[in-house]
Design an enzyme around this catalytic site. Structure first.
Site, PDB file in Angstrom:
ATOM      1  N   HIS A  84       0.546  -5.507   2.500  1.00 15.87           N
ATOM      2  CA  HIS A  84       1.388  -4.768   3.439  1.00 15.87           C
ATOM      3  C   HIS A  84       2.827  -5.268   3.402  1.00 15.87           C
ATOM      4  O   HIS A  84       3.101  -6.356   2.895  1.00 15.87           O
ATOM      5  CB  HIS A  84       0.815  -4.907   4.850  1.00 15.87           C
ATOM      6  N   GLY A  85       3.728  -4.483   3.985  1.00 13.81           N
ATOM      7  CA  GLY A  85       5.135  -4.829   3.937  1.00 13.81           C
ATOM      8  C   GLY A  85       5.436  -6.235   4.386  1.00 13.81           C
ATOM      9  O   GLY A  85       6.139  -6.991   3.711  1.00 13.81           O
ATOM     10  N   ARG A 144      -5.996   1.111   4.187  1.00 14.78           N
ATOM     11  CA  ARG A 144      -4.865   1.606   3.395  1.00 14.78           C
ATOM     12  C   ARG A 144      -4.560   0.679   2.224  1.00 14.78           C
ATOM     13  O   ARG A 144      -4.159   1.148   1.155  1.00 14.78           O
ATOM     14  CB  ARG A 144      -3.636   1.825   4.276  1.00 14.78           C
ATOM     15  N   LYS A 202       8.105   5.130  17.009  1.00  9.04           N
ATOM     16  CA  LYS A 202       9.243   4.206  16.988  1.00  9.04           C
ATOM     17  C   LYS A 202      10.446   4.743  17.766  1.00  9.04           C
ATOM     18  O   LYS A 202      11.151   3.978  18.426  1.00  9.04           O
ATOM     19  CB  LYS A 202       9.628   3.894  15.536  1.00  9.04           C
ATOM     20  N   VAL A 217      -0.800   7.375   6.930  1.00  7.99           N
ATOM     21  CA  VAL A 217      -0.656   8.501   7.848  1.00  7.99           C
ATOM     22  C   VAL A 217       0.325   8.155   8.957  1.00  7.99           C
ATOM     23  O   VAL A 217       1.190   8.964   9.332  1.00  7.99           O
ATOM     24  CB  VAL A 217      -2.025   8.889   8.428  1.00  7.99           C
ATOM     25  N   GLU A 271      -1.488  -6.645   7.687  1.00  7.71           N
ATOM     26  CA  GLU A 271      -0.114  -6.427   8.123  1.00  7.71           C
ATOM     27  C   GLU A 271       0.199  -7.304   9.325  1.00  7.71           C
ATOM     28  O   GLU A 271      -0.696  -7.801  10.016  1.00  7.71           O
ATOM     29  CB  GLU A 271       0.074  -4.944   8.479  1.00  7.71           C
ATOM     30  N   HIS A 277       0.828  -1.207   0.000  1.00  9.26           N
ATOM     31  CA  HIS A 277       0.000   0.000   0.000  1.00  9.26           C
ATOM     32  C   HIS A 277       0.864   1.260   0.000  1.00  9.26           C
ATOM     33  O   HIS A 277       2.025   1.254   0.432  1.00  9.26           O
ATOM     34  CB  HIS A 277      -0.933   0.013   1.222  1.00  9.26           C
TER      35      HIS A 277
END
Length: 228
Positions: free
Chosen positions: A182-183, A60, A98, A13, A87, A9
């Site tokens: 997703h990643g 997303r 983070k 945000v 995800e 994706h």
């Protein structure tokens, strides 16, 4: 020859705000919308005809799928949504900045949670879990399989059965398949498709909003791959 299109994706945000996202259902940023729109236009320019699309239950990824199909004039294409493409669940880290997480838990520990293959972050608390259990998106999901936190290895365990049962069947029928996810759910698929090692897959970077094209043999072996 079947063709597989994987697309992470566009920027969300929370990506822009440097927050752990996971299953939090946050929207695309303006940049994320623009990334997906631009990629949809590339699909149209290359005359890539998609037969079926798969995505997660998170907006997303769903909106990225919409932009890809809308901009390539393929909104009629069926879209199948599944939590198995969500995800990786970041557990108690979800919503944390983070940098602040590094200060709280230490740089080394956060690095392990983010980049190890089989070490999950701490589980979400009861209040967080209750919110997910009451979410309509998951009302038909067996609570026994609802994750509280996941490593990349855990994510692979839920993604690959879906690949075997659903996605691969469309490819074996000779179709061109889009998976907008997703990643980490895409890392799981890439690890399986390419036989990437446990050590190498955690550092495998996937561009946001950019279609990654796989040319496959009839028995789904990788012949070529390239970003559009």
């Amino acid at each position: 020859m079947p063709k597989l299109i994987l697309c992470r994706h566009g920027q969300s945000v929370w990506n822009a705000e440097n927050l752990f996202t996971g299953w939090a259902d946050v929207d695309l940023s303006e940049q994320g919308h623009n990334e997906a729109i631009a990629s949809g236009k590339k699909l149209k320019e290359q005359a890539i005809q998609i037969d079926i699309a798969f995505t997660s239950l998170l907006k997303r990824a769903i909106k990225t799928t919409f932009h890809l199909l809308n901009e390539s004039d393929q909104l009629f294409v069926p879209v199948v949504k599944s939590w198995r493409l969500n995800e990786r669940h970041y557990g108690g880290l979800q919503g944390l900045n983070k940098d602040e997480a590094r200060q709280q838990f230490g740089e080394e520990q956060v690095h392990i949670w983010r980049r190890s293959y089989d070490t999950p972050p701490p589980a979400q608390d009861e209040a967080q879990r209750e919110r997910y259990l009451k979410d309509r998106k998951y009302e038909l999901l067996d609570r026994r399989v609802m994750p509280e936190s996941e490593s990349l290895k855990d994510t692979l365990v839920r993604v690959i059965p879906y690949w075997n049962d659903q996605i691969s069947q469309e490819l074996l029928a000779g179709k061109t398949v889009l998976v907008a996810a997703h990643g980490n759910s895409l890392r799981a698929l890439i690890k399986y498709l390419e036989g990437v090692s446990d050590e190498d897959i955690v550092g495998y970077e996937i561009k946001t909003g950019a279609p990654l094209i796989y040319e496959l043999t009839d028995d789904l072996k990788v012949v070529d791959k390239y970003y559009l």
